[in-house]
Design an enzyme around this catalytic site. Structure first.
Site, PDB file in Angstrom:
ATOM      1  N   LYS A 187       0.848  -1.205   0.000  1.00  0.00           N
ATOM      2  CA  LYS A 187       0.000   0.000   0.000  1.00  0.00           C
ATOM      3  C   LYS A 187       0.881   1.252   0.000  1.00  0.00           C
ATOM      4  O   LYS A 187       0.652   2.185  -0.771  1.00  0.00           O
ATOM      5  CB  LYS A 187      -0.919  -0.004   1.229  1.00  0.00           C
ATOM      6  CG  LYS A 187      -2.095  -0.959   1.079  1.00  0.00           C
ATOM      7  CD  LYS A 187      -2.852  -1.174   2.369  1.00  0.00           C
ATOM      8  CE  LYS A 187      -3.914  -2.254   2.158  1.00  0.00           C
ATOM      9  NZ  LYS A 187      -4.533  -2.735   3.399  1.00  0.00           N
ATOM     10  N   GLN A 201      -5.054  -1.263   9.520  1.00  0.00           N
ATOM     11  CA  GLN A 201      -4.941  -2.612   8.981  1.00  0.00           C
ATOM     12  C   GLN A 201      -5.555  -3.617   9.965  1.00  0.00           C
ATOM     13  O   GLN A 201      -5.223  -3.621  11.154  1.00  0.00           O
ATOM     14  CB  GLN A 201      -3.451  -2.940   8.742  1.00  0.00           C
ATOM     15  CG  GLN A 201      -3.203  -4.262   8.069  1.00  0.00           C
ATOM     16  CD  GLN A 201      -3.736  -4.327   6.642  1.00  0.00           C
ATOM     17  OE1 GLN A 201      -3.556  -3.409   5.859  1.00  0.00           O
ATOM     18  NE2 GLN A 201      -4.396  -5.428   6.309  1.00  0.00           N
ATOM     19  N   ASP A 258     -11.270   3.013   3.658  1.00  0.00           N
ATOM     20  CA  ASP A 258     -11.665   1.599   3.584  1.00  0.00           C
ATOM     21  C   ASP A 258     -13.174   1.440   3.420  1.00  0.00           C
ATOM     22  O   ASP A 258     -13.649   0.349   3.085  1.00  0.00           O
ATOM     23  CB  ASP A 258     -11.239   0.879   4.875  1.00  0.00           C
ATOM     24  CG  ASP A 258     -10.044  -0.041   4.663  1.00  0.00           C
ATOM     25  OD1 ASP A 258      -9.764  -0.387   3.497  1.00  0.00           O
ATOM     26  OD2 ASP A 258      -9.404  -0.415   5.661  1.00  0.00           O
TER      27      ASP A 258
END
Ligand code: NAP
Length: 293
Positions: free
Chosen positions: A54, A98, A121
């Site tokens: 990422k 995460q 997200d």
């Protein structure tokens, strides 16, 4: 029939290049440089790999990587305090925590603490709710990627029978919402579904997000259907080395009309959609129109 292979790697590379070009343009025109804060708690090896890729994609897009690596023993209170600082920081356009988190931290509390405008997200209840009632929202990256791939095959999904195998909050449910928003007729299957094979055989579009290696067999596929295989499963190969397979058996490519490979299908799209979401968030926060990419 041999299916068209939907080349997610190439489609993701084009999307990333488009985002990078738009970032460069906005930087020159408005001095805008989007920043993505990625928060990793502990040492989950798979998470460490994801976070590295990422950050690499963020740099390649001309954005600022703002990584936070916290020890496994981090308390929920300390993580929430960091989220609060990131929410208030104008250099941070997007925040991604995460998952999974260590057991002392409630992931739902952490997700709910993220400013919905920075929730790249798309997991915050506000964004989940907005998606479900058809308002503009941050769309979760993997489902967003699935839709972009399906749309390379079908200009319109209206009226198509779509079956989503899997009902997780991060893939199955949001992908079903997105298909519904595109006017497909959507059925969501899960572990208690009776006759999954029969259900799949009805699907013009089948999204497999189960997490079981090659679980969906070739004779479950309607001839000519579009198959989006979200699964990422590590299995031991005959040579003893691990390899990655999807949730759909390889032979499905003999029956489907179009299919995403694993690896190289949905996986690369997830990161491309993450940087697109970060750009969209930065534009919205700076009163700029949504980027057209
Ligand atoms: P998950 O949270 O474990 O959910 C799996 C879903 O599959 C559940 O809804 C479960 O049903 C259902 N299921 C399990 N066994 C089943 C069966 N025998 N028949 C029908 N349904 C069954 O998994 P996830 O996070 O959604 O991920 C799914 C897969 O996608 C995994 O392989 C994951 O690695 C992969 N993934 C890939 C990406 C990417 O970037 N490409 C991103 C995220 C996930 P119940 O709800 O009834 O338990």
């Amino acid at each position: 029939m041999t299916a068209t292979i939907i080349d997610g790697k190439a489609i993701a590379a084009r999307l990333r290049a488009g985002v990078a070009a738009e970032v460069a343009r906005l930087n020159a025109a408005h001095g805008l440089k989007p920043g993505l804060a990625v928060v990793l708690v502990g040492h989950n090896p798979a998470s460490e790999v994801y976070v590295r890729s990422k950050s690499k994609a963020v740099v390649e897009a001309g954005m600022t990587p703002l990584d936070h690596k916290l020890p496994e023993t981090t308390s929920e209170k300390d993580l929430l305090a960091l989220i609060s600082r990131l929410n208030a920081d104008p250099a941070v356009s997007g925040i991604l925590v995460q998952l999974p988190l260590p057991s002392q931290i409630d992931p739902q509390k952490v997700i709910a603490a993220i400013d919905p405008a920075k929730d790249v997200d798309g997991f915050h209840p506000v964004n989940v709710g907005r998606l479900s009632i058809g308002l503009p929202s941050m769309v979760p990256c993997t489902p967003f990627g699935c839709m972009l791939l399906a749309k390379t095959v079908h200009a319109s999904l209206a009226g198509m029978e779509a079956v989503v195998a899997g009902r997780s909050n991060i893939v199955g449910k949001p992908v079903a919402q997105l298909l519904l928003a595109e006017n497909a007729t959507v059925t969501i299957a899960h572990s208690k579904t009776r006759d999954l094979a029969g259900l799949c055989r009805r699907a013009d579009i089948l999204v497999a997000a189960i997490g079981r290696p090659e679980f969906v067999k070739a004779d479950w596929i309607k001839p000519g259907a579009t198959v989006i295989d979200v699964g990422i499963n590590r299995v031991a190969g005959e040579d003893g080395k691990n390899r990655i397979v999807g949730d759909v058996a390889h032979e499905a490519a003999e029956v489907a009309g179009a299919i995403t490979p694993v690896p190289g299908g949905v996986g690369p799209m997830t990161i491309a959609c993450l940087i697109l979401n970060t750009l969209k968030a930065a534009c919205a926060q700076n009163g700029l129109p949504e980027p057209k990419i």
